[in-house]
Design an enzyme around this catalytic site. Structure first.
Site, PDB file in Angstrom:
ATOM      1  N   SER A   1       0.846  -1.183   0.000  1.00  0.00           N
ATOM      2  CA  SER A   1       0.000   0.000   0.000  1.00  0.00           C
ATOM      3  C   SER A   1       0.891   1.246   0.000  1.00  0.00           C
ATOM      4  CB  SER A   1      -0.947  -0.049   1.192  1.00  0.00           C
ATOM      5  OG  SER A   1      -2.010   0.849   1.036  1.00  0.00           O
TER       6      SER A   1
ATOM      7  N   ASP B   1      -9.673  -3.519  -5.701  1.00  0.00           N
ATOM      8  CA  ASP B   1      -9.067  -2.775  -4.598  1.00  0.00           C
ATOM      9  C   ASP B   1      -9.677  -1.377  -4.506  1.00  0.00           C
ATOM     10  OD1 ASP B   1      -7.378  -1.542  -2.745  1.00  0.00           O
ATOM     11  OD2 ASP B   1      -5.636  -2.670  -3.438  1.00  0.00           O
TER      12      ASP B   1
ATOM     13  N   HIS C   1      -8.056  -4.957  -1.588  1.00  0.00           N
ATOM     14  CA  HIS C   1      -6.830  -4.501  -0.938  1.00  0.00           C
ATOM     15  C   HIS C   1      -6.224  -5.535   0.004  1.00  0.00           C
ATOM     16  CE1 HIS C   1      -4.205  -1.104  -0.247  1.00  0.00           C
ATOM     17  NE2 HIS C   1      -4.307  -1.227   1.071  1.00  0.00           N
TER      18      HIS C   1
END
Length: 717
Positions: A569, A654, A689
Site C-alpha cells: 500500500s 481494490d 486490498h
C-alpha cells in the site's frame, strides 16, 4: 493508500526472516516465457504549465468503465499467465511452503471469551473451514453455546466474504452486522433476531459495516458511503422496521478531506460521532437514551488540533495535541465541554507519545510509546497513583485488548514479539496479578529459544537514529552471507511494531533474517517522527529505509546480493521510491498493492479516498505540492537503468489503491529499464486490498511471495 489493522496483520504475517544453517543454493534460471507488452496510448497531463505524457493512462478504463475496459482485463490476465509461467518451477516449493504454514495453524480453535452485558462472546474455528462462527454463552462459560453467525455457511459460493462490525443490542436480543462480498469495504447492513434466528427485512447498502445501538433497542446509527468515491459522508439514523430510504441524516460531513464514524461510549451513556483528518478533528455527542435528539458539538474543530473524547461517570477526558506535539490529556465537566473549560489531567511529555486511553470506573489504562516501544500505564482514579506493566524483551508490542465492561478491576491486554506468539493476559489493576489466558499455539514444536531477536539503531543521513527490529535463527552467521528481508511502511503515523508470525518461520528456518525498519512517517518515536515523514518531508521516509539497508550491510547481517525488501500500500510507494533511488541495493523487492502513481491519483477526486489524503501527501493542485510529489512519485521517476527483481501484487477490486497504479507502473518499468531482471505482476481478479478472505487462502499468496525470494536465493527446498 491507507492501510487498516486487518491489512497490516496480513502484510506483517507475509514477511520473511533468518536461520542457522546455510541452505544449499542452486543457480538461478528463469524460463523463456512471453513477456506481456501493454499498448502505448499517449495521454497528456497538463497542469502548472507542466506537460507529462502518460503512455499507459488507458489502463484505468476498467475502473472508469471506459472503452478499453475489456482490453485492461485481458492485459491483467496475460500478466497473471506470465507470472505463473515464470514461477512454475517453484510449484512444488510453493505447495511445500503452503503445507508448512498451514500445518502450524491450529484449525479447531477459539478466541478468548470476553464478557459484555451478561454474555461471554468468542469466535470458534473448525477444522478444514476457512472462516469462523461467532458465538456466545449466557452468564457462564459452562452455559449452552449460541451460534450468532455461522460465517462458514454464509460464505458458501462467494470468492470473497467478510463480516464487518457485528454489534448486539443493549437487551441482547438483536444483532446488527455488515457483509462485503466484493472486497471494496462497502458493507450491506443486516439485523438478526437472536431469539428466533430471523433476519429482518431491514437492509442498508453502502455502509462502513458497523452499527451503533441506541438504548431503546430499535434505533441504530451508521456511516453511509458515497457510491463513487467511497468516502464516509453521512451518519444516518435507522429505526427497525422502516424503509432505509427514509433514514434520517443526523450528520453530514462537508469537508471531503475528513473521515467520519459513529460509536458508543464504553459506559453506554453517549453516542459519539467523530470527524477527523490528519491535522484536525471534531466530536459530536448525544445521550444514548435520546436517539431522536440532536447531536451537540463537543468543541468546534480547531485548525491543526486533533482531539478525541473519553466519557467517564463524572467528567469527560480529552486526548489532544493542542500545544502538545505528543498529546496530553485534559478534562472537563459533563455539562461544559468547550475548550475554555478544559483543565490539565496528564501533562504533555516531549519523550512520551500518548496513543490512547482505556477507561474503567476506577482506573485508566494509558497506551504510551517511548523510545519506539509501546507501554501500558495503569492509573488509579482515586489516588492518582500510576505504575507500568513490565515486558522484558528488546522489541515487542503490548496493547489494550477487548475490554467491554466499564465497571471492572481487570484489564485485558495483548502481547507479542518477534519470537513470542500472540498472547492474551488479564491484569488485575488493584492486586497487580497477571494471568496468561492464552498464547497462540504453533503446531509442530515451535521453540522460541531457537530464535534471536535484536533491536538496532541505524544512523540516517541527517544524523537521526532509526530503530530496526530483527529476528533470526540461532547460529546465523553475521558475515554478509545471510539473506535479509527488510520491511517497512512509513506513512499515516502507523507504527510497525515487532510481532510474531508463524508463517515467517518458513523463511527463518531457511536462513533468512527478518528486519523491520521503523522509519519516519510512522509514529514509533513520537508524533514528530510522523510529521518528519509526510507532506514536504516525505523523502525522509525513503532515505531512512535506504540508510537502514546500508547499515545492515555494513554490520554484515547481509550483503547487496542478498538484501530483499517488501512494503504494501503506502509501503508499496516506499518500495517504488527506493528502487528508483538505490536500485542496486536490493536483489529482490515485493511491492504489495503499491501506491505508486501518486500525482495522477491525487489529481483525480473520483478515485476513492483521494481527498482524504491531502493532509498526508499534499494537494497537487498546489504547484509546490505538485512539484514535490512529482519528484518522488515512483511512476514519474522511472529511468533507463537496472532495477532489482520485482514481484508486484494487486487486486482488481481494490478500493484503497486501484489496480491500475501497479499495472501502469509495471508496464512502464518493463518498457524503460535495462538489464534482465524479472518483473512480475499478479492480480487477484476476485479480491481487493486485503487479498483473499479465507483464513487459509491467503497462505497461497504468501507461498508465492516466499518462493519468489527463495528462488532468487537459489533455495529450492
Amino acid at each position: 493508500m491507507e492501510i487498516t489493522k486487518v491489512n497490516y496483520m496480513i502484510l506483517i504475517g507475509a514477511i520473511l526472516t533468518s536461520c542457522s544453517q546455510q541452505p544449499k543454493r542452486s543457480t538461478v534460471t528463469w524460463p523463456e516465457a512471453e513477456i506481456p507488452v501493454a499498448a502505448i496510448k499517449p495521454f497528456s497531463r497538463i497542469i502548472h504549465s507542466d506537460t507529462v505524457v502518460d503512455n499507459y493512462y488507458w489502463l484505468n478504463d476498467y475502473f472508469k468503465k471506459g472503452p478499453d475496459s475489456t482490453h485492461v482485463v485481458k492485459y491483467l490476465e496475460a500478466e497473471n499467465v506470465y507470472t505463473y509461467e515464470m514461477m512454475k518451477s517453484t510449484e512444488s516449493l510453493q505447495a511445500k511452503l503452503f503445507d508448512e504454514m498451514k500445518s502450524r495453524i491450529k484449525e479447531k480453535d477459539e478466541s478468548v471469551p470476553y464478557l459484555k452485558n451478561g454474555y461471554y462472546y468468542y469466535r470458534r474455528t473448525d477444522e478444514g473451514k476457512q472462516y469462523y462462527k461467532l458465538c456466545r454463552k449466557k452468564g457462564s462459560l459452562d452455559a449452552k453455546e449460541e451460534v450468532l453467525l455461522d460465517v462458514d455457511e454464509m460464505a458458501k459460493g462467494y470468492p470473497y466474504f467478510a463480516v464487518g462490525g457485528s454489534s448486539v443490542s443493549p437487551d441482547n436480543k438483536l444483532l446488527a452486522y455488515g457483509i462485503d462480498t466484493v472486497s471494496r469495504r462497502e458493507y450491506t447492513l443486516y439485523i438478526k433476531n437472536l431469539e428466533t434466528g430471523e433476519v429482518y427485512a431491514d437492509k442498508i447498502d453502502r455502509t462502513s459495516g458497523g452499527a451503533t445501538w441506541a438504548a431503546d433497542n430499535k434505533t441504530i446509527f451508521y456511516t453511509s458511503k458515497n457510491p463513487v468515491t467511497l468516502l464516509s459522508e453521512k451518519i444516518k439514523r435507522h429505526t427497525l422496521g422502516t424503509d432505509s430510504k427514509q433514514d434520517v441524516t443526523v450528520y453530514e460531513e462537508k469537508d471531503n478531506t475528513n473521515y467520519i464514524g459513529v460509536g458508543k461510549s464504553k459506559n453506554a451513556q453517549y453516542i459519539l460521532i467523530y470527524s477527523g483528518a490528519t491535522l484536525s478533528s471534531e466530536v459530536f455527542y448525544l445521550d444514548a437514551n435520546d436517539p431522536n435528539g440532536k447531536f451537540r458539538v463537543f468543541q468546534p474543530r480547531m485548525k491543526e488540533v486533533l482531539y478525541s473524547v473519553i466519557p467517564l461517570a463524572d467528567r469527560f477526558l480529552i486526548l489532544t495535541n493542542d500545544e502538545a506535539t505528543n498529546f496530553k490529556v485534559m478534562q472537563c465537566p459533563l455539562d461544559k465541554t468547550g475548550k475554555e473549560n478544559w483543565t490539565e489531567f496528564i501533562p504533555h511529555r516531549p519523550d512520551v507519545l500518548v496513543e490512547g486511553i482505556e477507561e474503567f470506573k476506577n482506573h485508566l489504562v494509558i497506551s504510551e510509546r517511548k523510545n519506539g516501544l509501546t507501554n501500558l500505564a495503569i492509573r488509579n482514579l482515586s489516588n492518582h497513583s500510576e505504575h507500568y506493566l513490565e515486558m522484558g524483551e528488546p522489541a515487542y508490542k503490548v496493547f489494550s485488548s477487548t475490554n467491554e465492561e466499564y465497571d471492572s478491576e481487570v484489564v485485558r491486554y495483548g502481547y507479542t514479539s518477534l519470537v513470542t506468539p500472540s498472547s492474551t493476559y488479564d491484569y488485575n489493576m488493584e492486586s497487580r496479578e497477571k494471568t496468561l489466558l492464552k498464547q497462540q499455539e504453533v503446531l509442530g514444536g515451535y521453540n522460541a529459544e531457537q530464535y534471536v531477536t535484536e533491536r538496532l539503531f541505524a544512523t540516517a543521513k541527517d544524523g537521526i537514529k532509526v530503530p530496526i527490529s530483527l529476528v533470526y535463527k540461532q547460529g546465523t552467521k553475521k558475515d554478509g552471507s545471510a539473506p535479509l528481508y527488510l520491511y517497512a511502511y512509513g506513512s499515516y503515523g502507523a507504527s510497525m511494531d515487532a510481532t510474531f508470525s508463524s508463517s515467517r518461520l518458513s523463511l527463518l528456518d531457511r536462513g533468512f533474517i527478518f528486519a523491520i525498519a521503523h522509519i519516519r512517517g510512522g509514529e514509533e518515536m513520537g508524533r514528530q517522527w510522523y510529521e518528519d515523514g509526510k507532506m514536504m518531508k516525505k523523502i525522509n521516509t525513503f532515505t531512512d529505509f535506504i540508510d537502514c539497508g546500508e547499515y545492515l550491510i555494513a554490520q554484515k547481517y547481509t550483503s547487496k546480493g542478498h538484501l530483499y525488501a517488501e512494503g504494501g500500500s503506502a509501503g508499496g510507494l516506499l518500495m517504488g521510491a527506493v528502487i528508483n533511488m538505490a536500485p542496486d541495493l536490493w536483489n529482490g523487492v515485493i511491492a504489495a498493492v503499491p501506491f505508486v502513481d501518486v500525482v495522477n491519483t491525487m489529481l483525480d477526486e473520483s478515485i476513492p479516498l483521494t481527498t482524504n489524503e491531502y493532509d498526508e501527501w499534499g494537494n497537487p493542485n498546489n504547484k509546490e505540492a505538485y512539484e514535490y510529489m512529482k519528484s518522488y512519485s515512483p511512476y514519474e521517476n522511472i529511468e533507463a537503468k537496472d532495477y532489482p527483481n520485482l514481484l508486484v501484487t494487486t487486486g482488481l477490486h481494490d478500493s484503497q489503491v486501484q489496480y491500475f497504479e501497479p499495472a501502469k507502473w509495471v508496464a512502464k518499468l518493463r518498457a524503460t529499464k535495462t538489464g534482465d531482471q524479472v518483473i512480475l505482476l499478479k492480480t487477484d481478479m476476485d479480491f481487493g486490498h486485503g487479498g483473499a478472505s479465507g483464513r487459509f487462502d491467503y497462505l497461497k499468496d504468501q507461498a508465492l511471495e516466499y518462493a519468489f525470494f527463495l528462488k532468487l536465493e537459489g533455495i529450492d527446498d
